[in-house]
Design an enzyme around this catalytic site. Structure first.
Site, PDB file in Angstrom:
ATOM      1  CG  ASP A  36      -1.702  -1.199   1.403  1.00  0.00           C
ATOM      2  OD1 ASP A  36      -2.028  -1.868   0.483  1.00  0.00           O
ATOM      3  OD2 ASP A  36      -1.874  -1.810   2.654  1.00  0.00           O
ATOM      4  CD1 TRP A  46     -19.448  -3.471   5.737  1.00  0.00           C
ATOM      5  CD2 TRP A  46     -17.124  -4.100   5.387  1.00  0.00           C
ATOM      6  NE1 TRP A  46     -18.925  -4.214   6.524  1.00  0.00           N
ATOM      7  CE2 TRP A  46     -17.524  -4.466   6.589  1.00  0.00           C
ATOM      8  CE3 TRP A  46     -15.922  -4.012   4.845  1.00  0.00           C
ATOM      9  CZ2 TRP A  46     -16.824  -5.294   7.379  1.00  0.00           C
ATOM     10  CZ3 TRP A  46     -14.969  -4.946   5.642  1.00  0.00           C
ATOM     11  CH2 TRP A  46     -15.424  -5.603   6.992  1.00  0.00           C
ATOM     12  CD  GLU A  79      -8.519  -3.900  -1.008  1.00  0.00           C
ATOM     13  OE1 GLU A  79      -9.115  -3.729   0.176  1.00  0.00           O
ATOM     14  OE2 GLU A  79      -7.521  -4.315  -1.197  1.00  0.00           O
TER      15      GLU A  79
END
Length: 348
Positions: free
Chosen positions: A46, A189, A228
């Site tokens: 990341d 989600w 994401e």
């Protein structure tokens, strides 16, 4: 999502223990930036990049010994040779420990220079939960030898709990051409979200306002939206949204890949080259999925954008090295803008 970040911390700390951080990638097209990267390149997950003076700084999810296991830091003078830097945190902030019980490290930082201070957004969460928090720390400089250096924790920015339909991790800051400030975030989600920020504080302009939806992928009822790591930047009269699809953190079996889409407004809708909407799982592939797994570096994702002083655009990301125990590895590719106005990542 929270599941995959915690898994990454456990698995890749072990993988990196036997890995050689001094081995440059080989087998890529001669002369590409990724082929020349050298030095401390692992474990990097990341990543984001920024330049202060003649020093480039990469911050990434905390994977490593000591304070490098909170937020990891690396520096370079030429974007090629990398070495460990000074991590911004020695321990988790007290507010984060209380907000997210059981949290051990810091995930997916983002870095920007705003109003005379560097803003470091970061995420804190635990395995399998969207009880997550995004915090903010600021410093007048990134140089630990400079007068005034020191990270001041500014506390909570966004909190998600099980009653929310999003996960408050993977933050990315953006200031648009009109001077409005934004924070994109999200992992699984119901997808990626966007908050407007108060330019003075760097926190939500309207704390009670619901976030705007940026991207989602159609899934069966009750399943998560597998998207994401949003990142927004501007180029050529458009706002561009980068995001990662499918699963990271499975080493060489990762199916992660990166898509790009654009919009005339920061709030979207963002559409791929074929007109497909990011709100419906669309977009255009920027970093290959390579699902047949014939190449050395697999699962390229969690992208960040960086524009250097000469105007060159880069995408920074991680990928899993098949020749080095699947360890997550720093990758940087220049973006070439085609005649059609869309970017291509060179030497990915």
């Amino acid at each position: 999502m929270a599941i995959k970040r915690a898994f990454a911390v456990a698995v890749f700390a072990l993988a990196s223990a036997g890995a050689s951080a001094q081995t440059a990638p080989v087998g890529l097209a001669s002369g590409t930036l990724n082929a020349r990267l050298n030095g401390d390149l692992t474990p990097v997950h990341d990543p984001v990049i920024i330049r202060e003076g003649d020093i480039y700084h990469v911050f990434s999810t905390g994977l490593g010994p000591g304070s490098q296991g909170l937020i990891a830091s690396r520096t370079s003078r030429d974007l090629v040779q990398w070495e460990k830097g000074t991590p911004p945190f020695e321990r988790l902030p007290d507010w984060a420990v209380k907000a997210v019980p059981g949290a051990k490290n810091i995930w997916a930082p983002d870095i920007a220079y705003v109003n005379g201070r560097y803003r470091l957004y970061y995420a804190v969460s635990t395995f399998g939960s969207n009880r997550s928090a995004i915090g903010l720390a600021t410093s007048p400089t990134l140089d630990p030898t400079a007068p005034g250096y020191g990270w001041r924790d500014e506390g909570l920015v966004v909190l998600s709990t099980p009653v929310d339909d999003y996960n408050a991790i993977d933050p990315a800051f953006f200031a648009d051409k009109s001077g409005r400030h934004w924070l994109s975030l999200g992992s699984f989600w119901t997808g990626l979200k966007l908050f407007e920020l108060d330019p003075r504080t760097g926190k939500p302009l309207k704390p009670s306002a619901k976030p705007r939806a940026l991207a989602s992928r159609p899934v069966p009822a009750g399943a998560p939206s597998i998207v994401e790591a949003p990142y927004i930047f501007a180029h050529g009269g458009y706002y561009w949204l980068l995001a990662s699809y499918d699963y990271c953190c499975k080493g060489v079996n990762s199916t992660y890949y990166t898509v790009v889409a654009r919009s005339k407004t920061v709030e979207g809708p963002y559409r791929g080259k074929d007109g497909s909407s990011m709100l419906a799982g669309g977009g255009t592939i920027l970093l290959r999925a390579d699902l047949q797994e014939k190449q050395r570096f697999r699962g390229p994702g969690h992208p960040g954008h960086f524009r250097d002083a000469d105007g060159t655009d880069y995408v920074v990301y991680h990928a899993y090295d098949r020749e080095n125990k699947g360890v997550p590895t720093l990758r940087i590719a220049p973006l070439r803008w085609g005649a059609d106005g869309w970017p291509v990542a060179e030497g990915q």
